[in-house]
Design an enzyme around this catalytic site. Structure first.
Site, PDB file in Angstrom:
ATOM      1  N   CYS A 266      50.080  84.435  91.788  1.00  0.00           N
ATOM      2  CA  CYS A 266      51.092  84.937  90.450  1.00  0.00           C
ATOM      3  C   CYS A 266      50.458  84.168  90.025  1.00  0.00           C
ATOM      4  O   CYS A 266      50.068  82.966  89.822  1.00  0.00           O
ATOM      5  CB  CYS A 266      52.341  84.846  90.885  1.00  0.00           C
TER       6      CYS A 266
ATOM      7  N   THR B 224      48.824  88.289  83.737  1.00  0.00           N
ATOM      8  CA  THR B 224      49.620  88.176  84.913  1.00  0.00           C
ATOM      9  C   THR B 224      49.032  89.090  86.428  1.00  0.00           C
ATOM     10  O   THR B 224      48.640  90.512  85.804  1.00  0.00           O
ATOM     11  CB  THR B 224      51.225  89.033  84.740  1.00  0.00           C
TER      12      THR B 224
END
Length: 237
Positions: free
Chosen positions: A197, A83
């Site tokens: 993202c 992430t």
């Protein structure tokens, strides 16, 4: 082959893509029935999201540090935080283990430098777009100017990530909104746009736009493959 440690679950929608891409990458080089040696620690994202929302980054760092130690104890030779946002606590992870962390922003910046890009747009969670741990990391370490959408666009991009993409919901209306935001970044001089993202690549691809897109999930996974096979005679960058 070196063992890749994945610190995932943030969200599992993108973590499963990491798993697929790394295995595909290893097989591409080694052929046959070869696949990657992967150790996965998948956290409960609800717990992480609550810490993010409350701004409790210290506890979030401790949570990932504990998970990183588990990966190291299980035999991982490196760690990837799957992430972008949680690289805010990358230092906590690095300090908790003796194996290297493959930082997602380093992998992205390597592409930027190779392509001689000096100004890049950034999409991601509000944390990634608005705080300095990611933007300034690239700007200060690599000298690439990073620009982000305006406040309404940032809010819309963030909302779609948490309310849709992290749940596997892909809407045409949301894709169109993202494409409009990308166009506005391009109009501001962005030579490329970072999909900062790991879920955004599920919604938007290079086929949708003319400005180059840097999919951080694919880039990070490729770096993992490179590391895993770095001691293999059949692998060359």
């Amino acid at each position: 082959m070196k063992k890749v440690g994945l610190l995932g679950g943030m969200s599992w929608e993108s973590t499963q893509l990491y798993y697929k891409l790394i295995n595909q990458g290893v097989n591409r080089y080694l052929g046959g029935l070869h696949s990657a040696e992967i150790i996965l620690y998948s956290v409960d994202f609800a717990r992480v999201e609550k810490l993010q929302k409350n701004g409790d980054w210290q506890e979030a760092g401790q949570l990932l540090a504990e998970a990183a130690r588990c990966l190291e104890s299980a035999g991982a030779d490196c760690i990837l935080i799957c992430t972008n946002t949680m690289h805010k606590v990358a230092k906590s992870v690095v300090m908790s283990v003796d194996i290297p962390l493959l930082h997602i922003a380093d992998a992205v910046a390597e592409i930027l430098l190779n392509k001689k890009i000096t100004k890049v747009g950034l999409l991601g969670t509000a944390f990634t777009m608005e705080q300095d741990f990611y933007r300034e990391y690239i700007q200060d370490k690599y000298g690439v100017t990073v620009i982000v959408p305006d406040s309404p666009d940032r809010a819309a991009v963030h909302k779609i990530i948490f309310e849709e993409l992290c749940k596997g919901v892909l809407l045409d209306s949301s894709r169109e909104l993202y494409l409009q935001v990308i166009d506005r970044l391009s109009a501001q001089g962005a030579e490329a746009v970072i999909l900062g993202c790991t879920e955004i690549g599920l919604l938007v691809s290079q086929d949708n736009v003319t400005v180059p897109l840097l999919d951080t999930t694919q880039i990070h996974a490729s770096k993992a493959v490179e590391y895993a096979l770095s001691d293999s005679q059949t692998f060359s960058t």
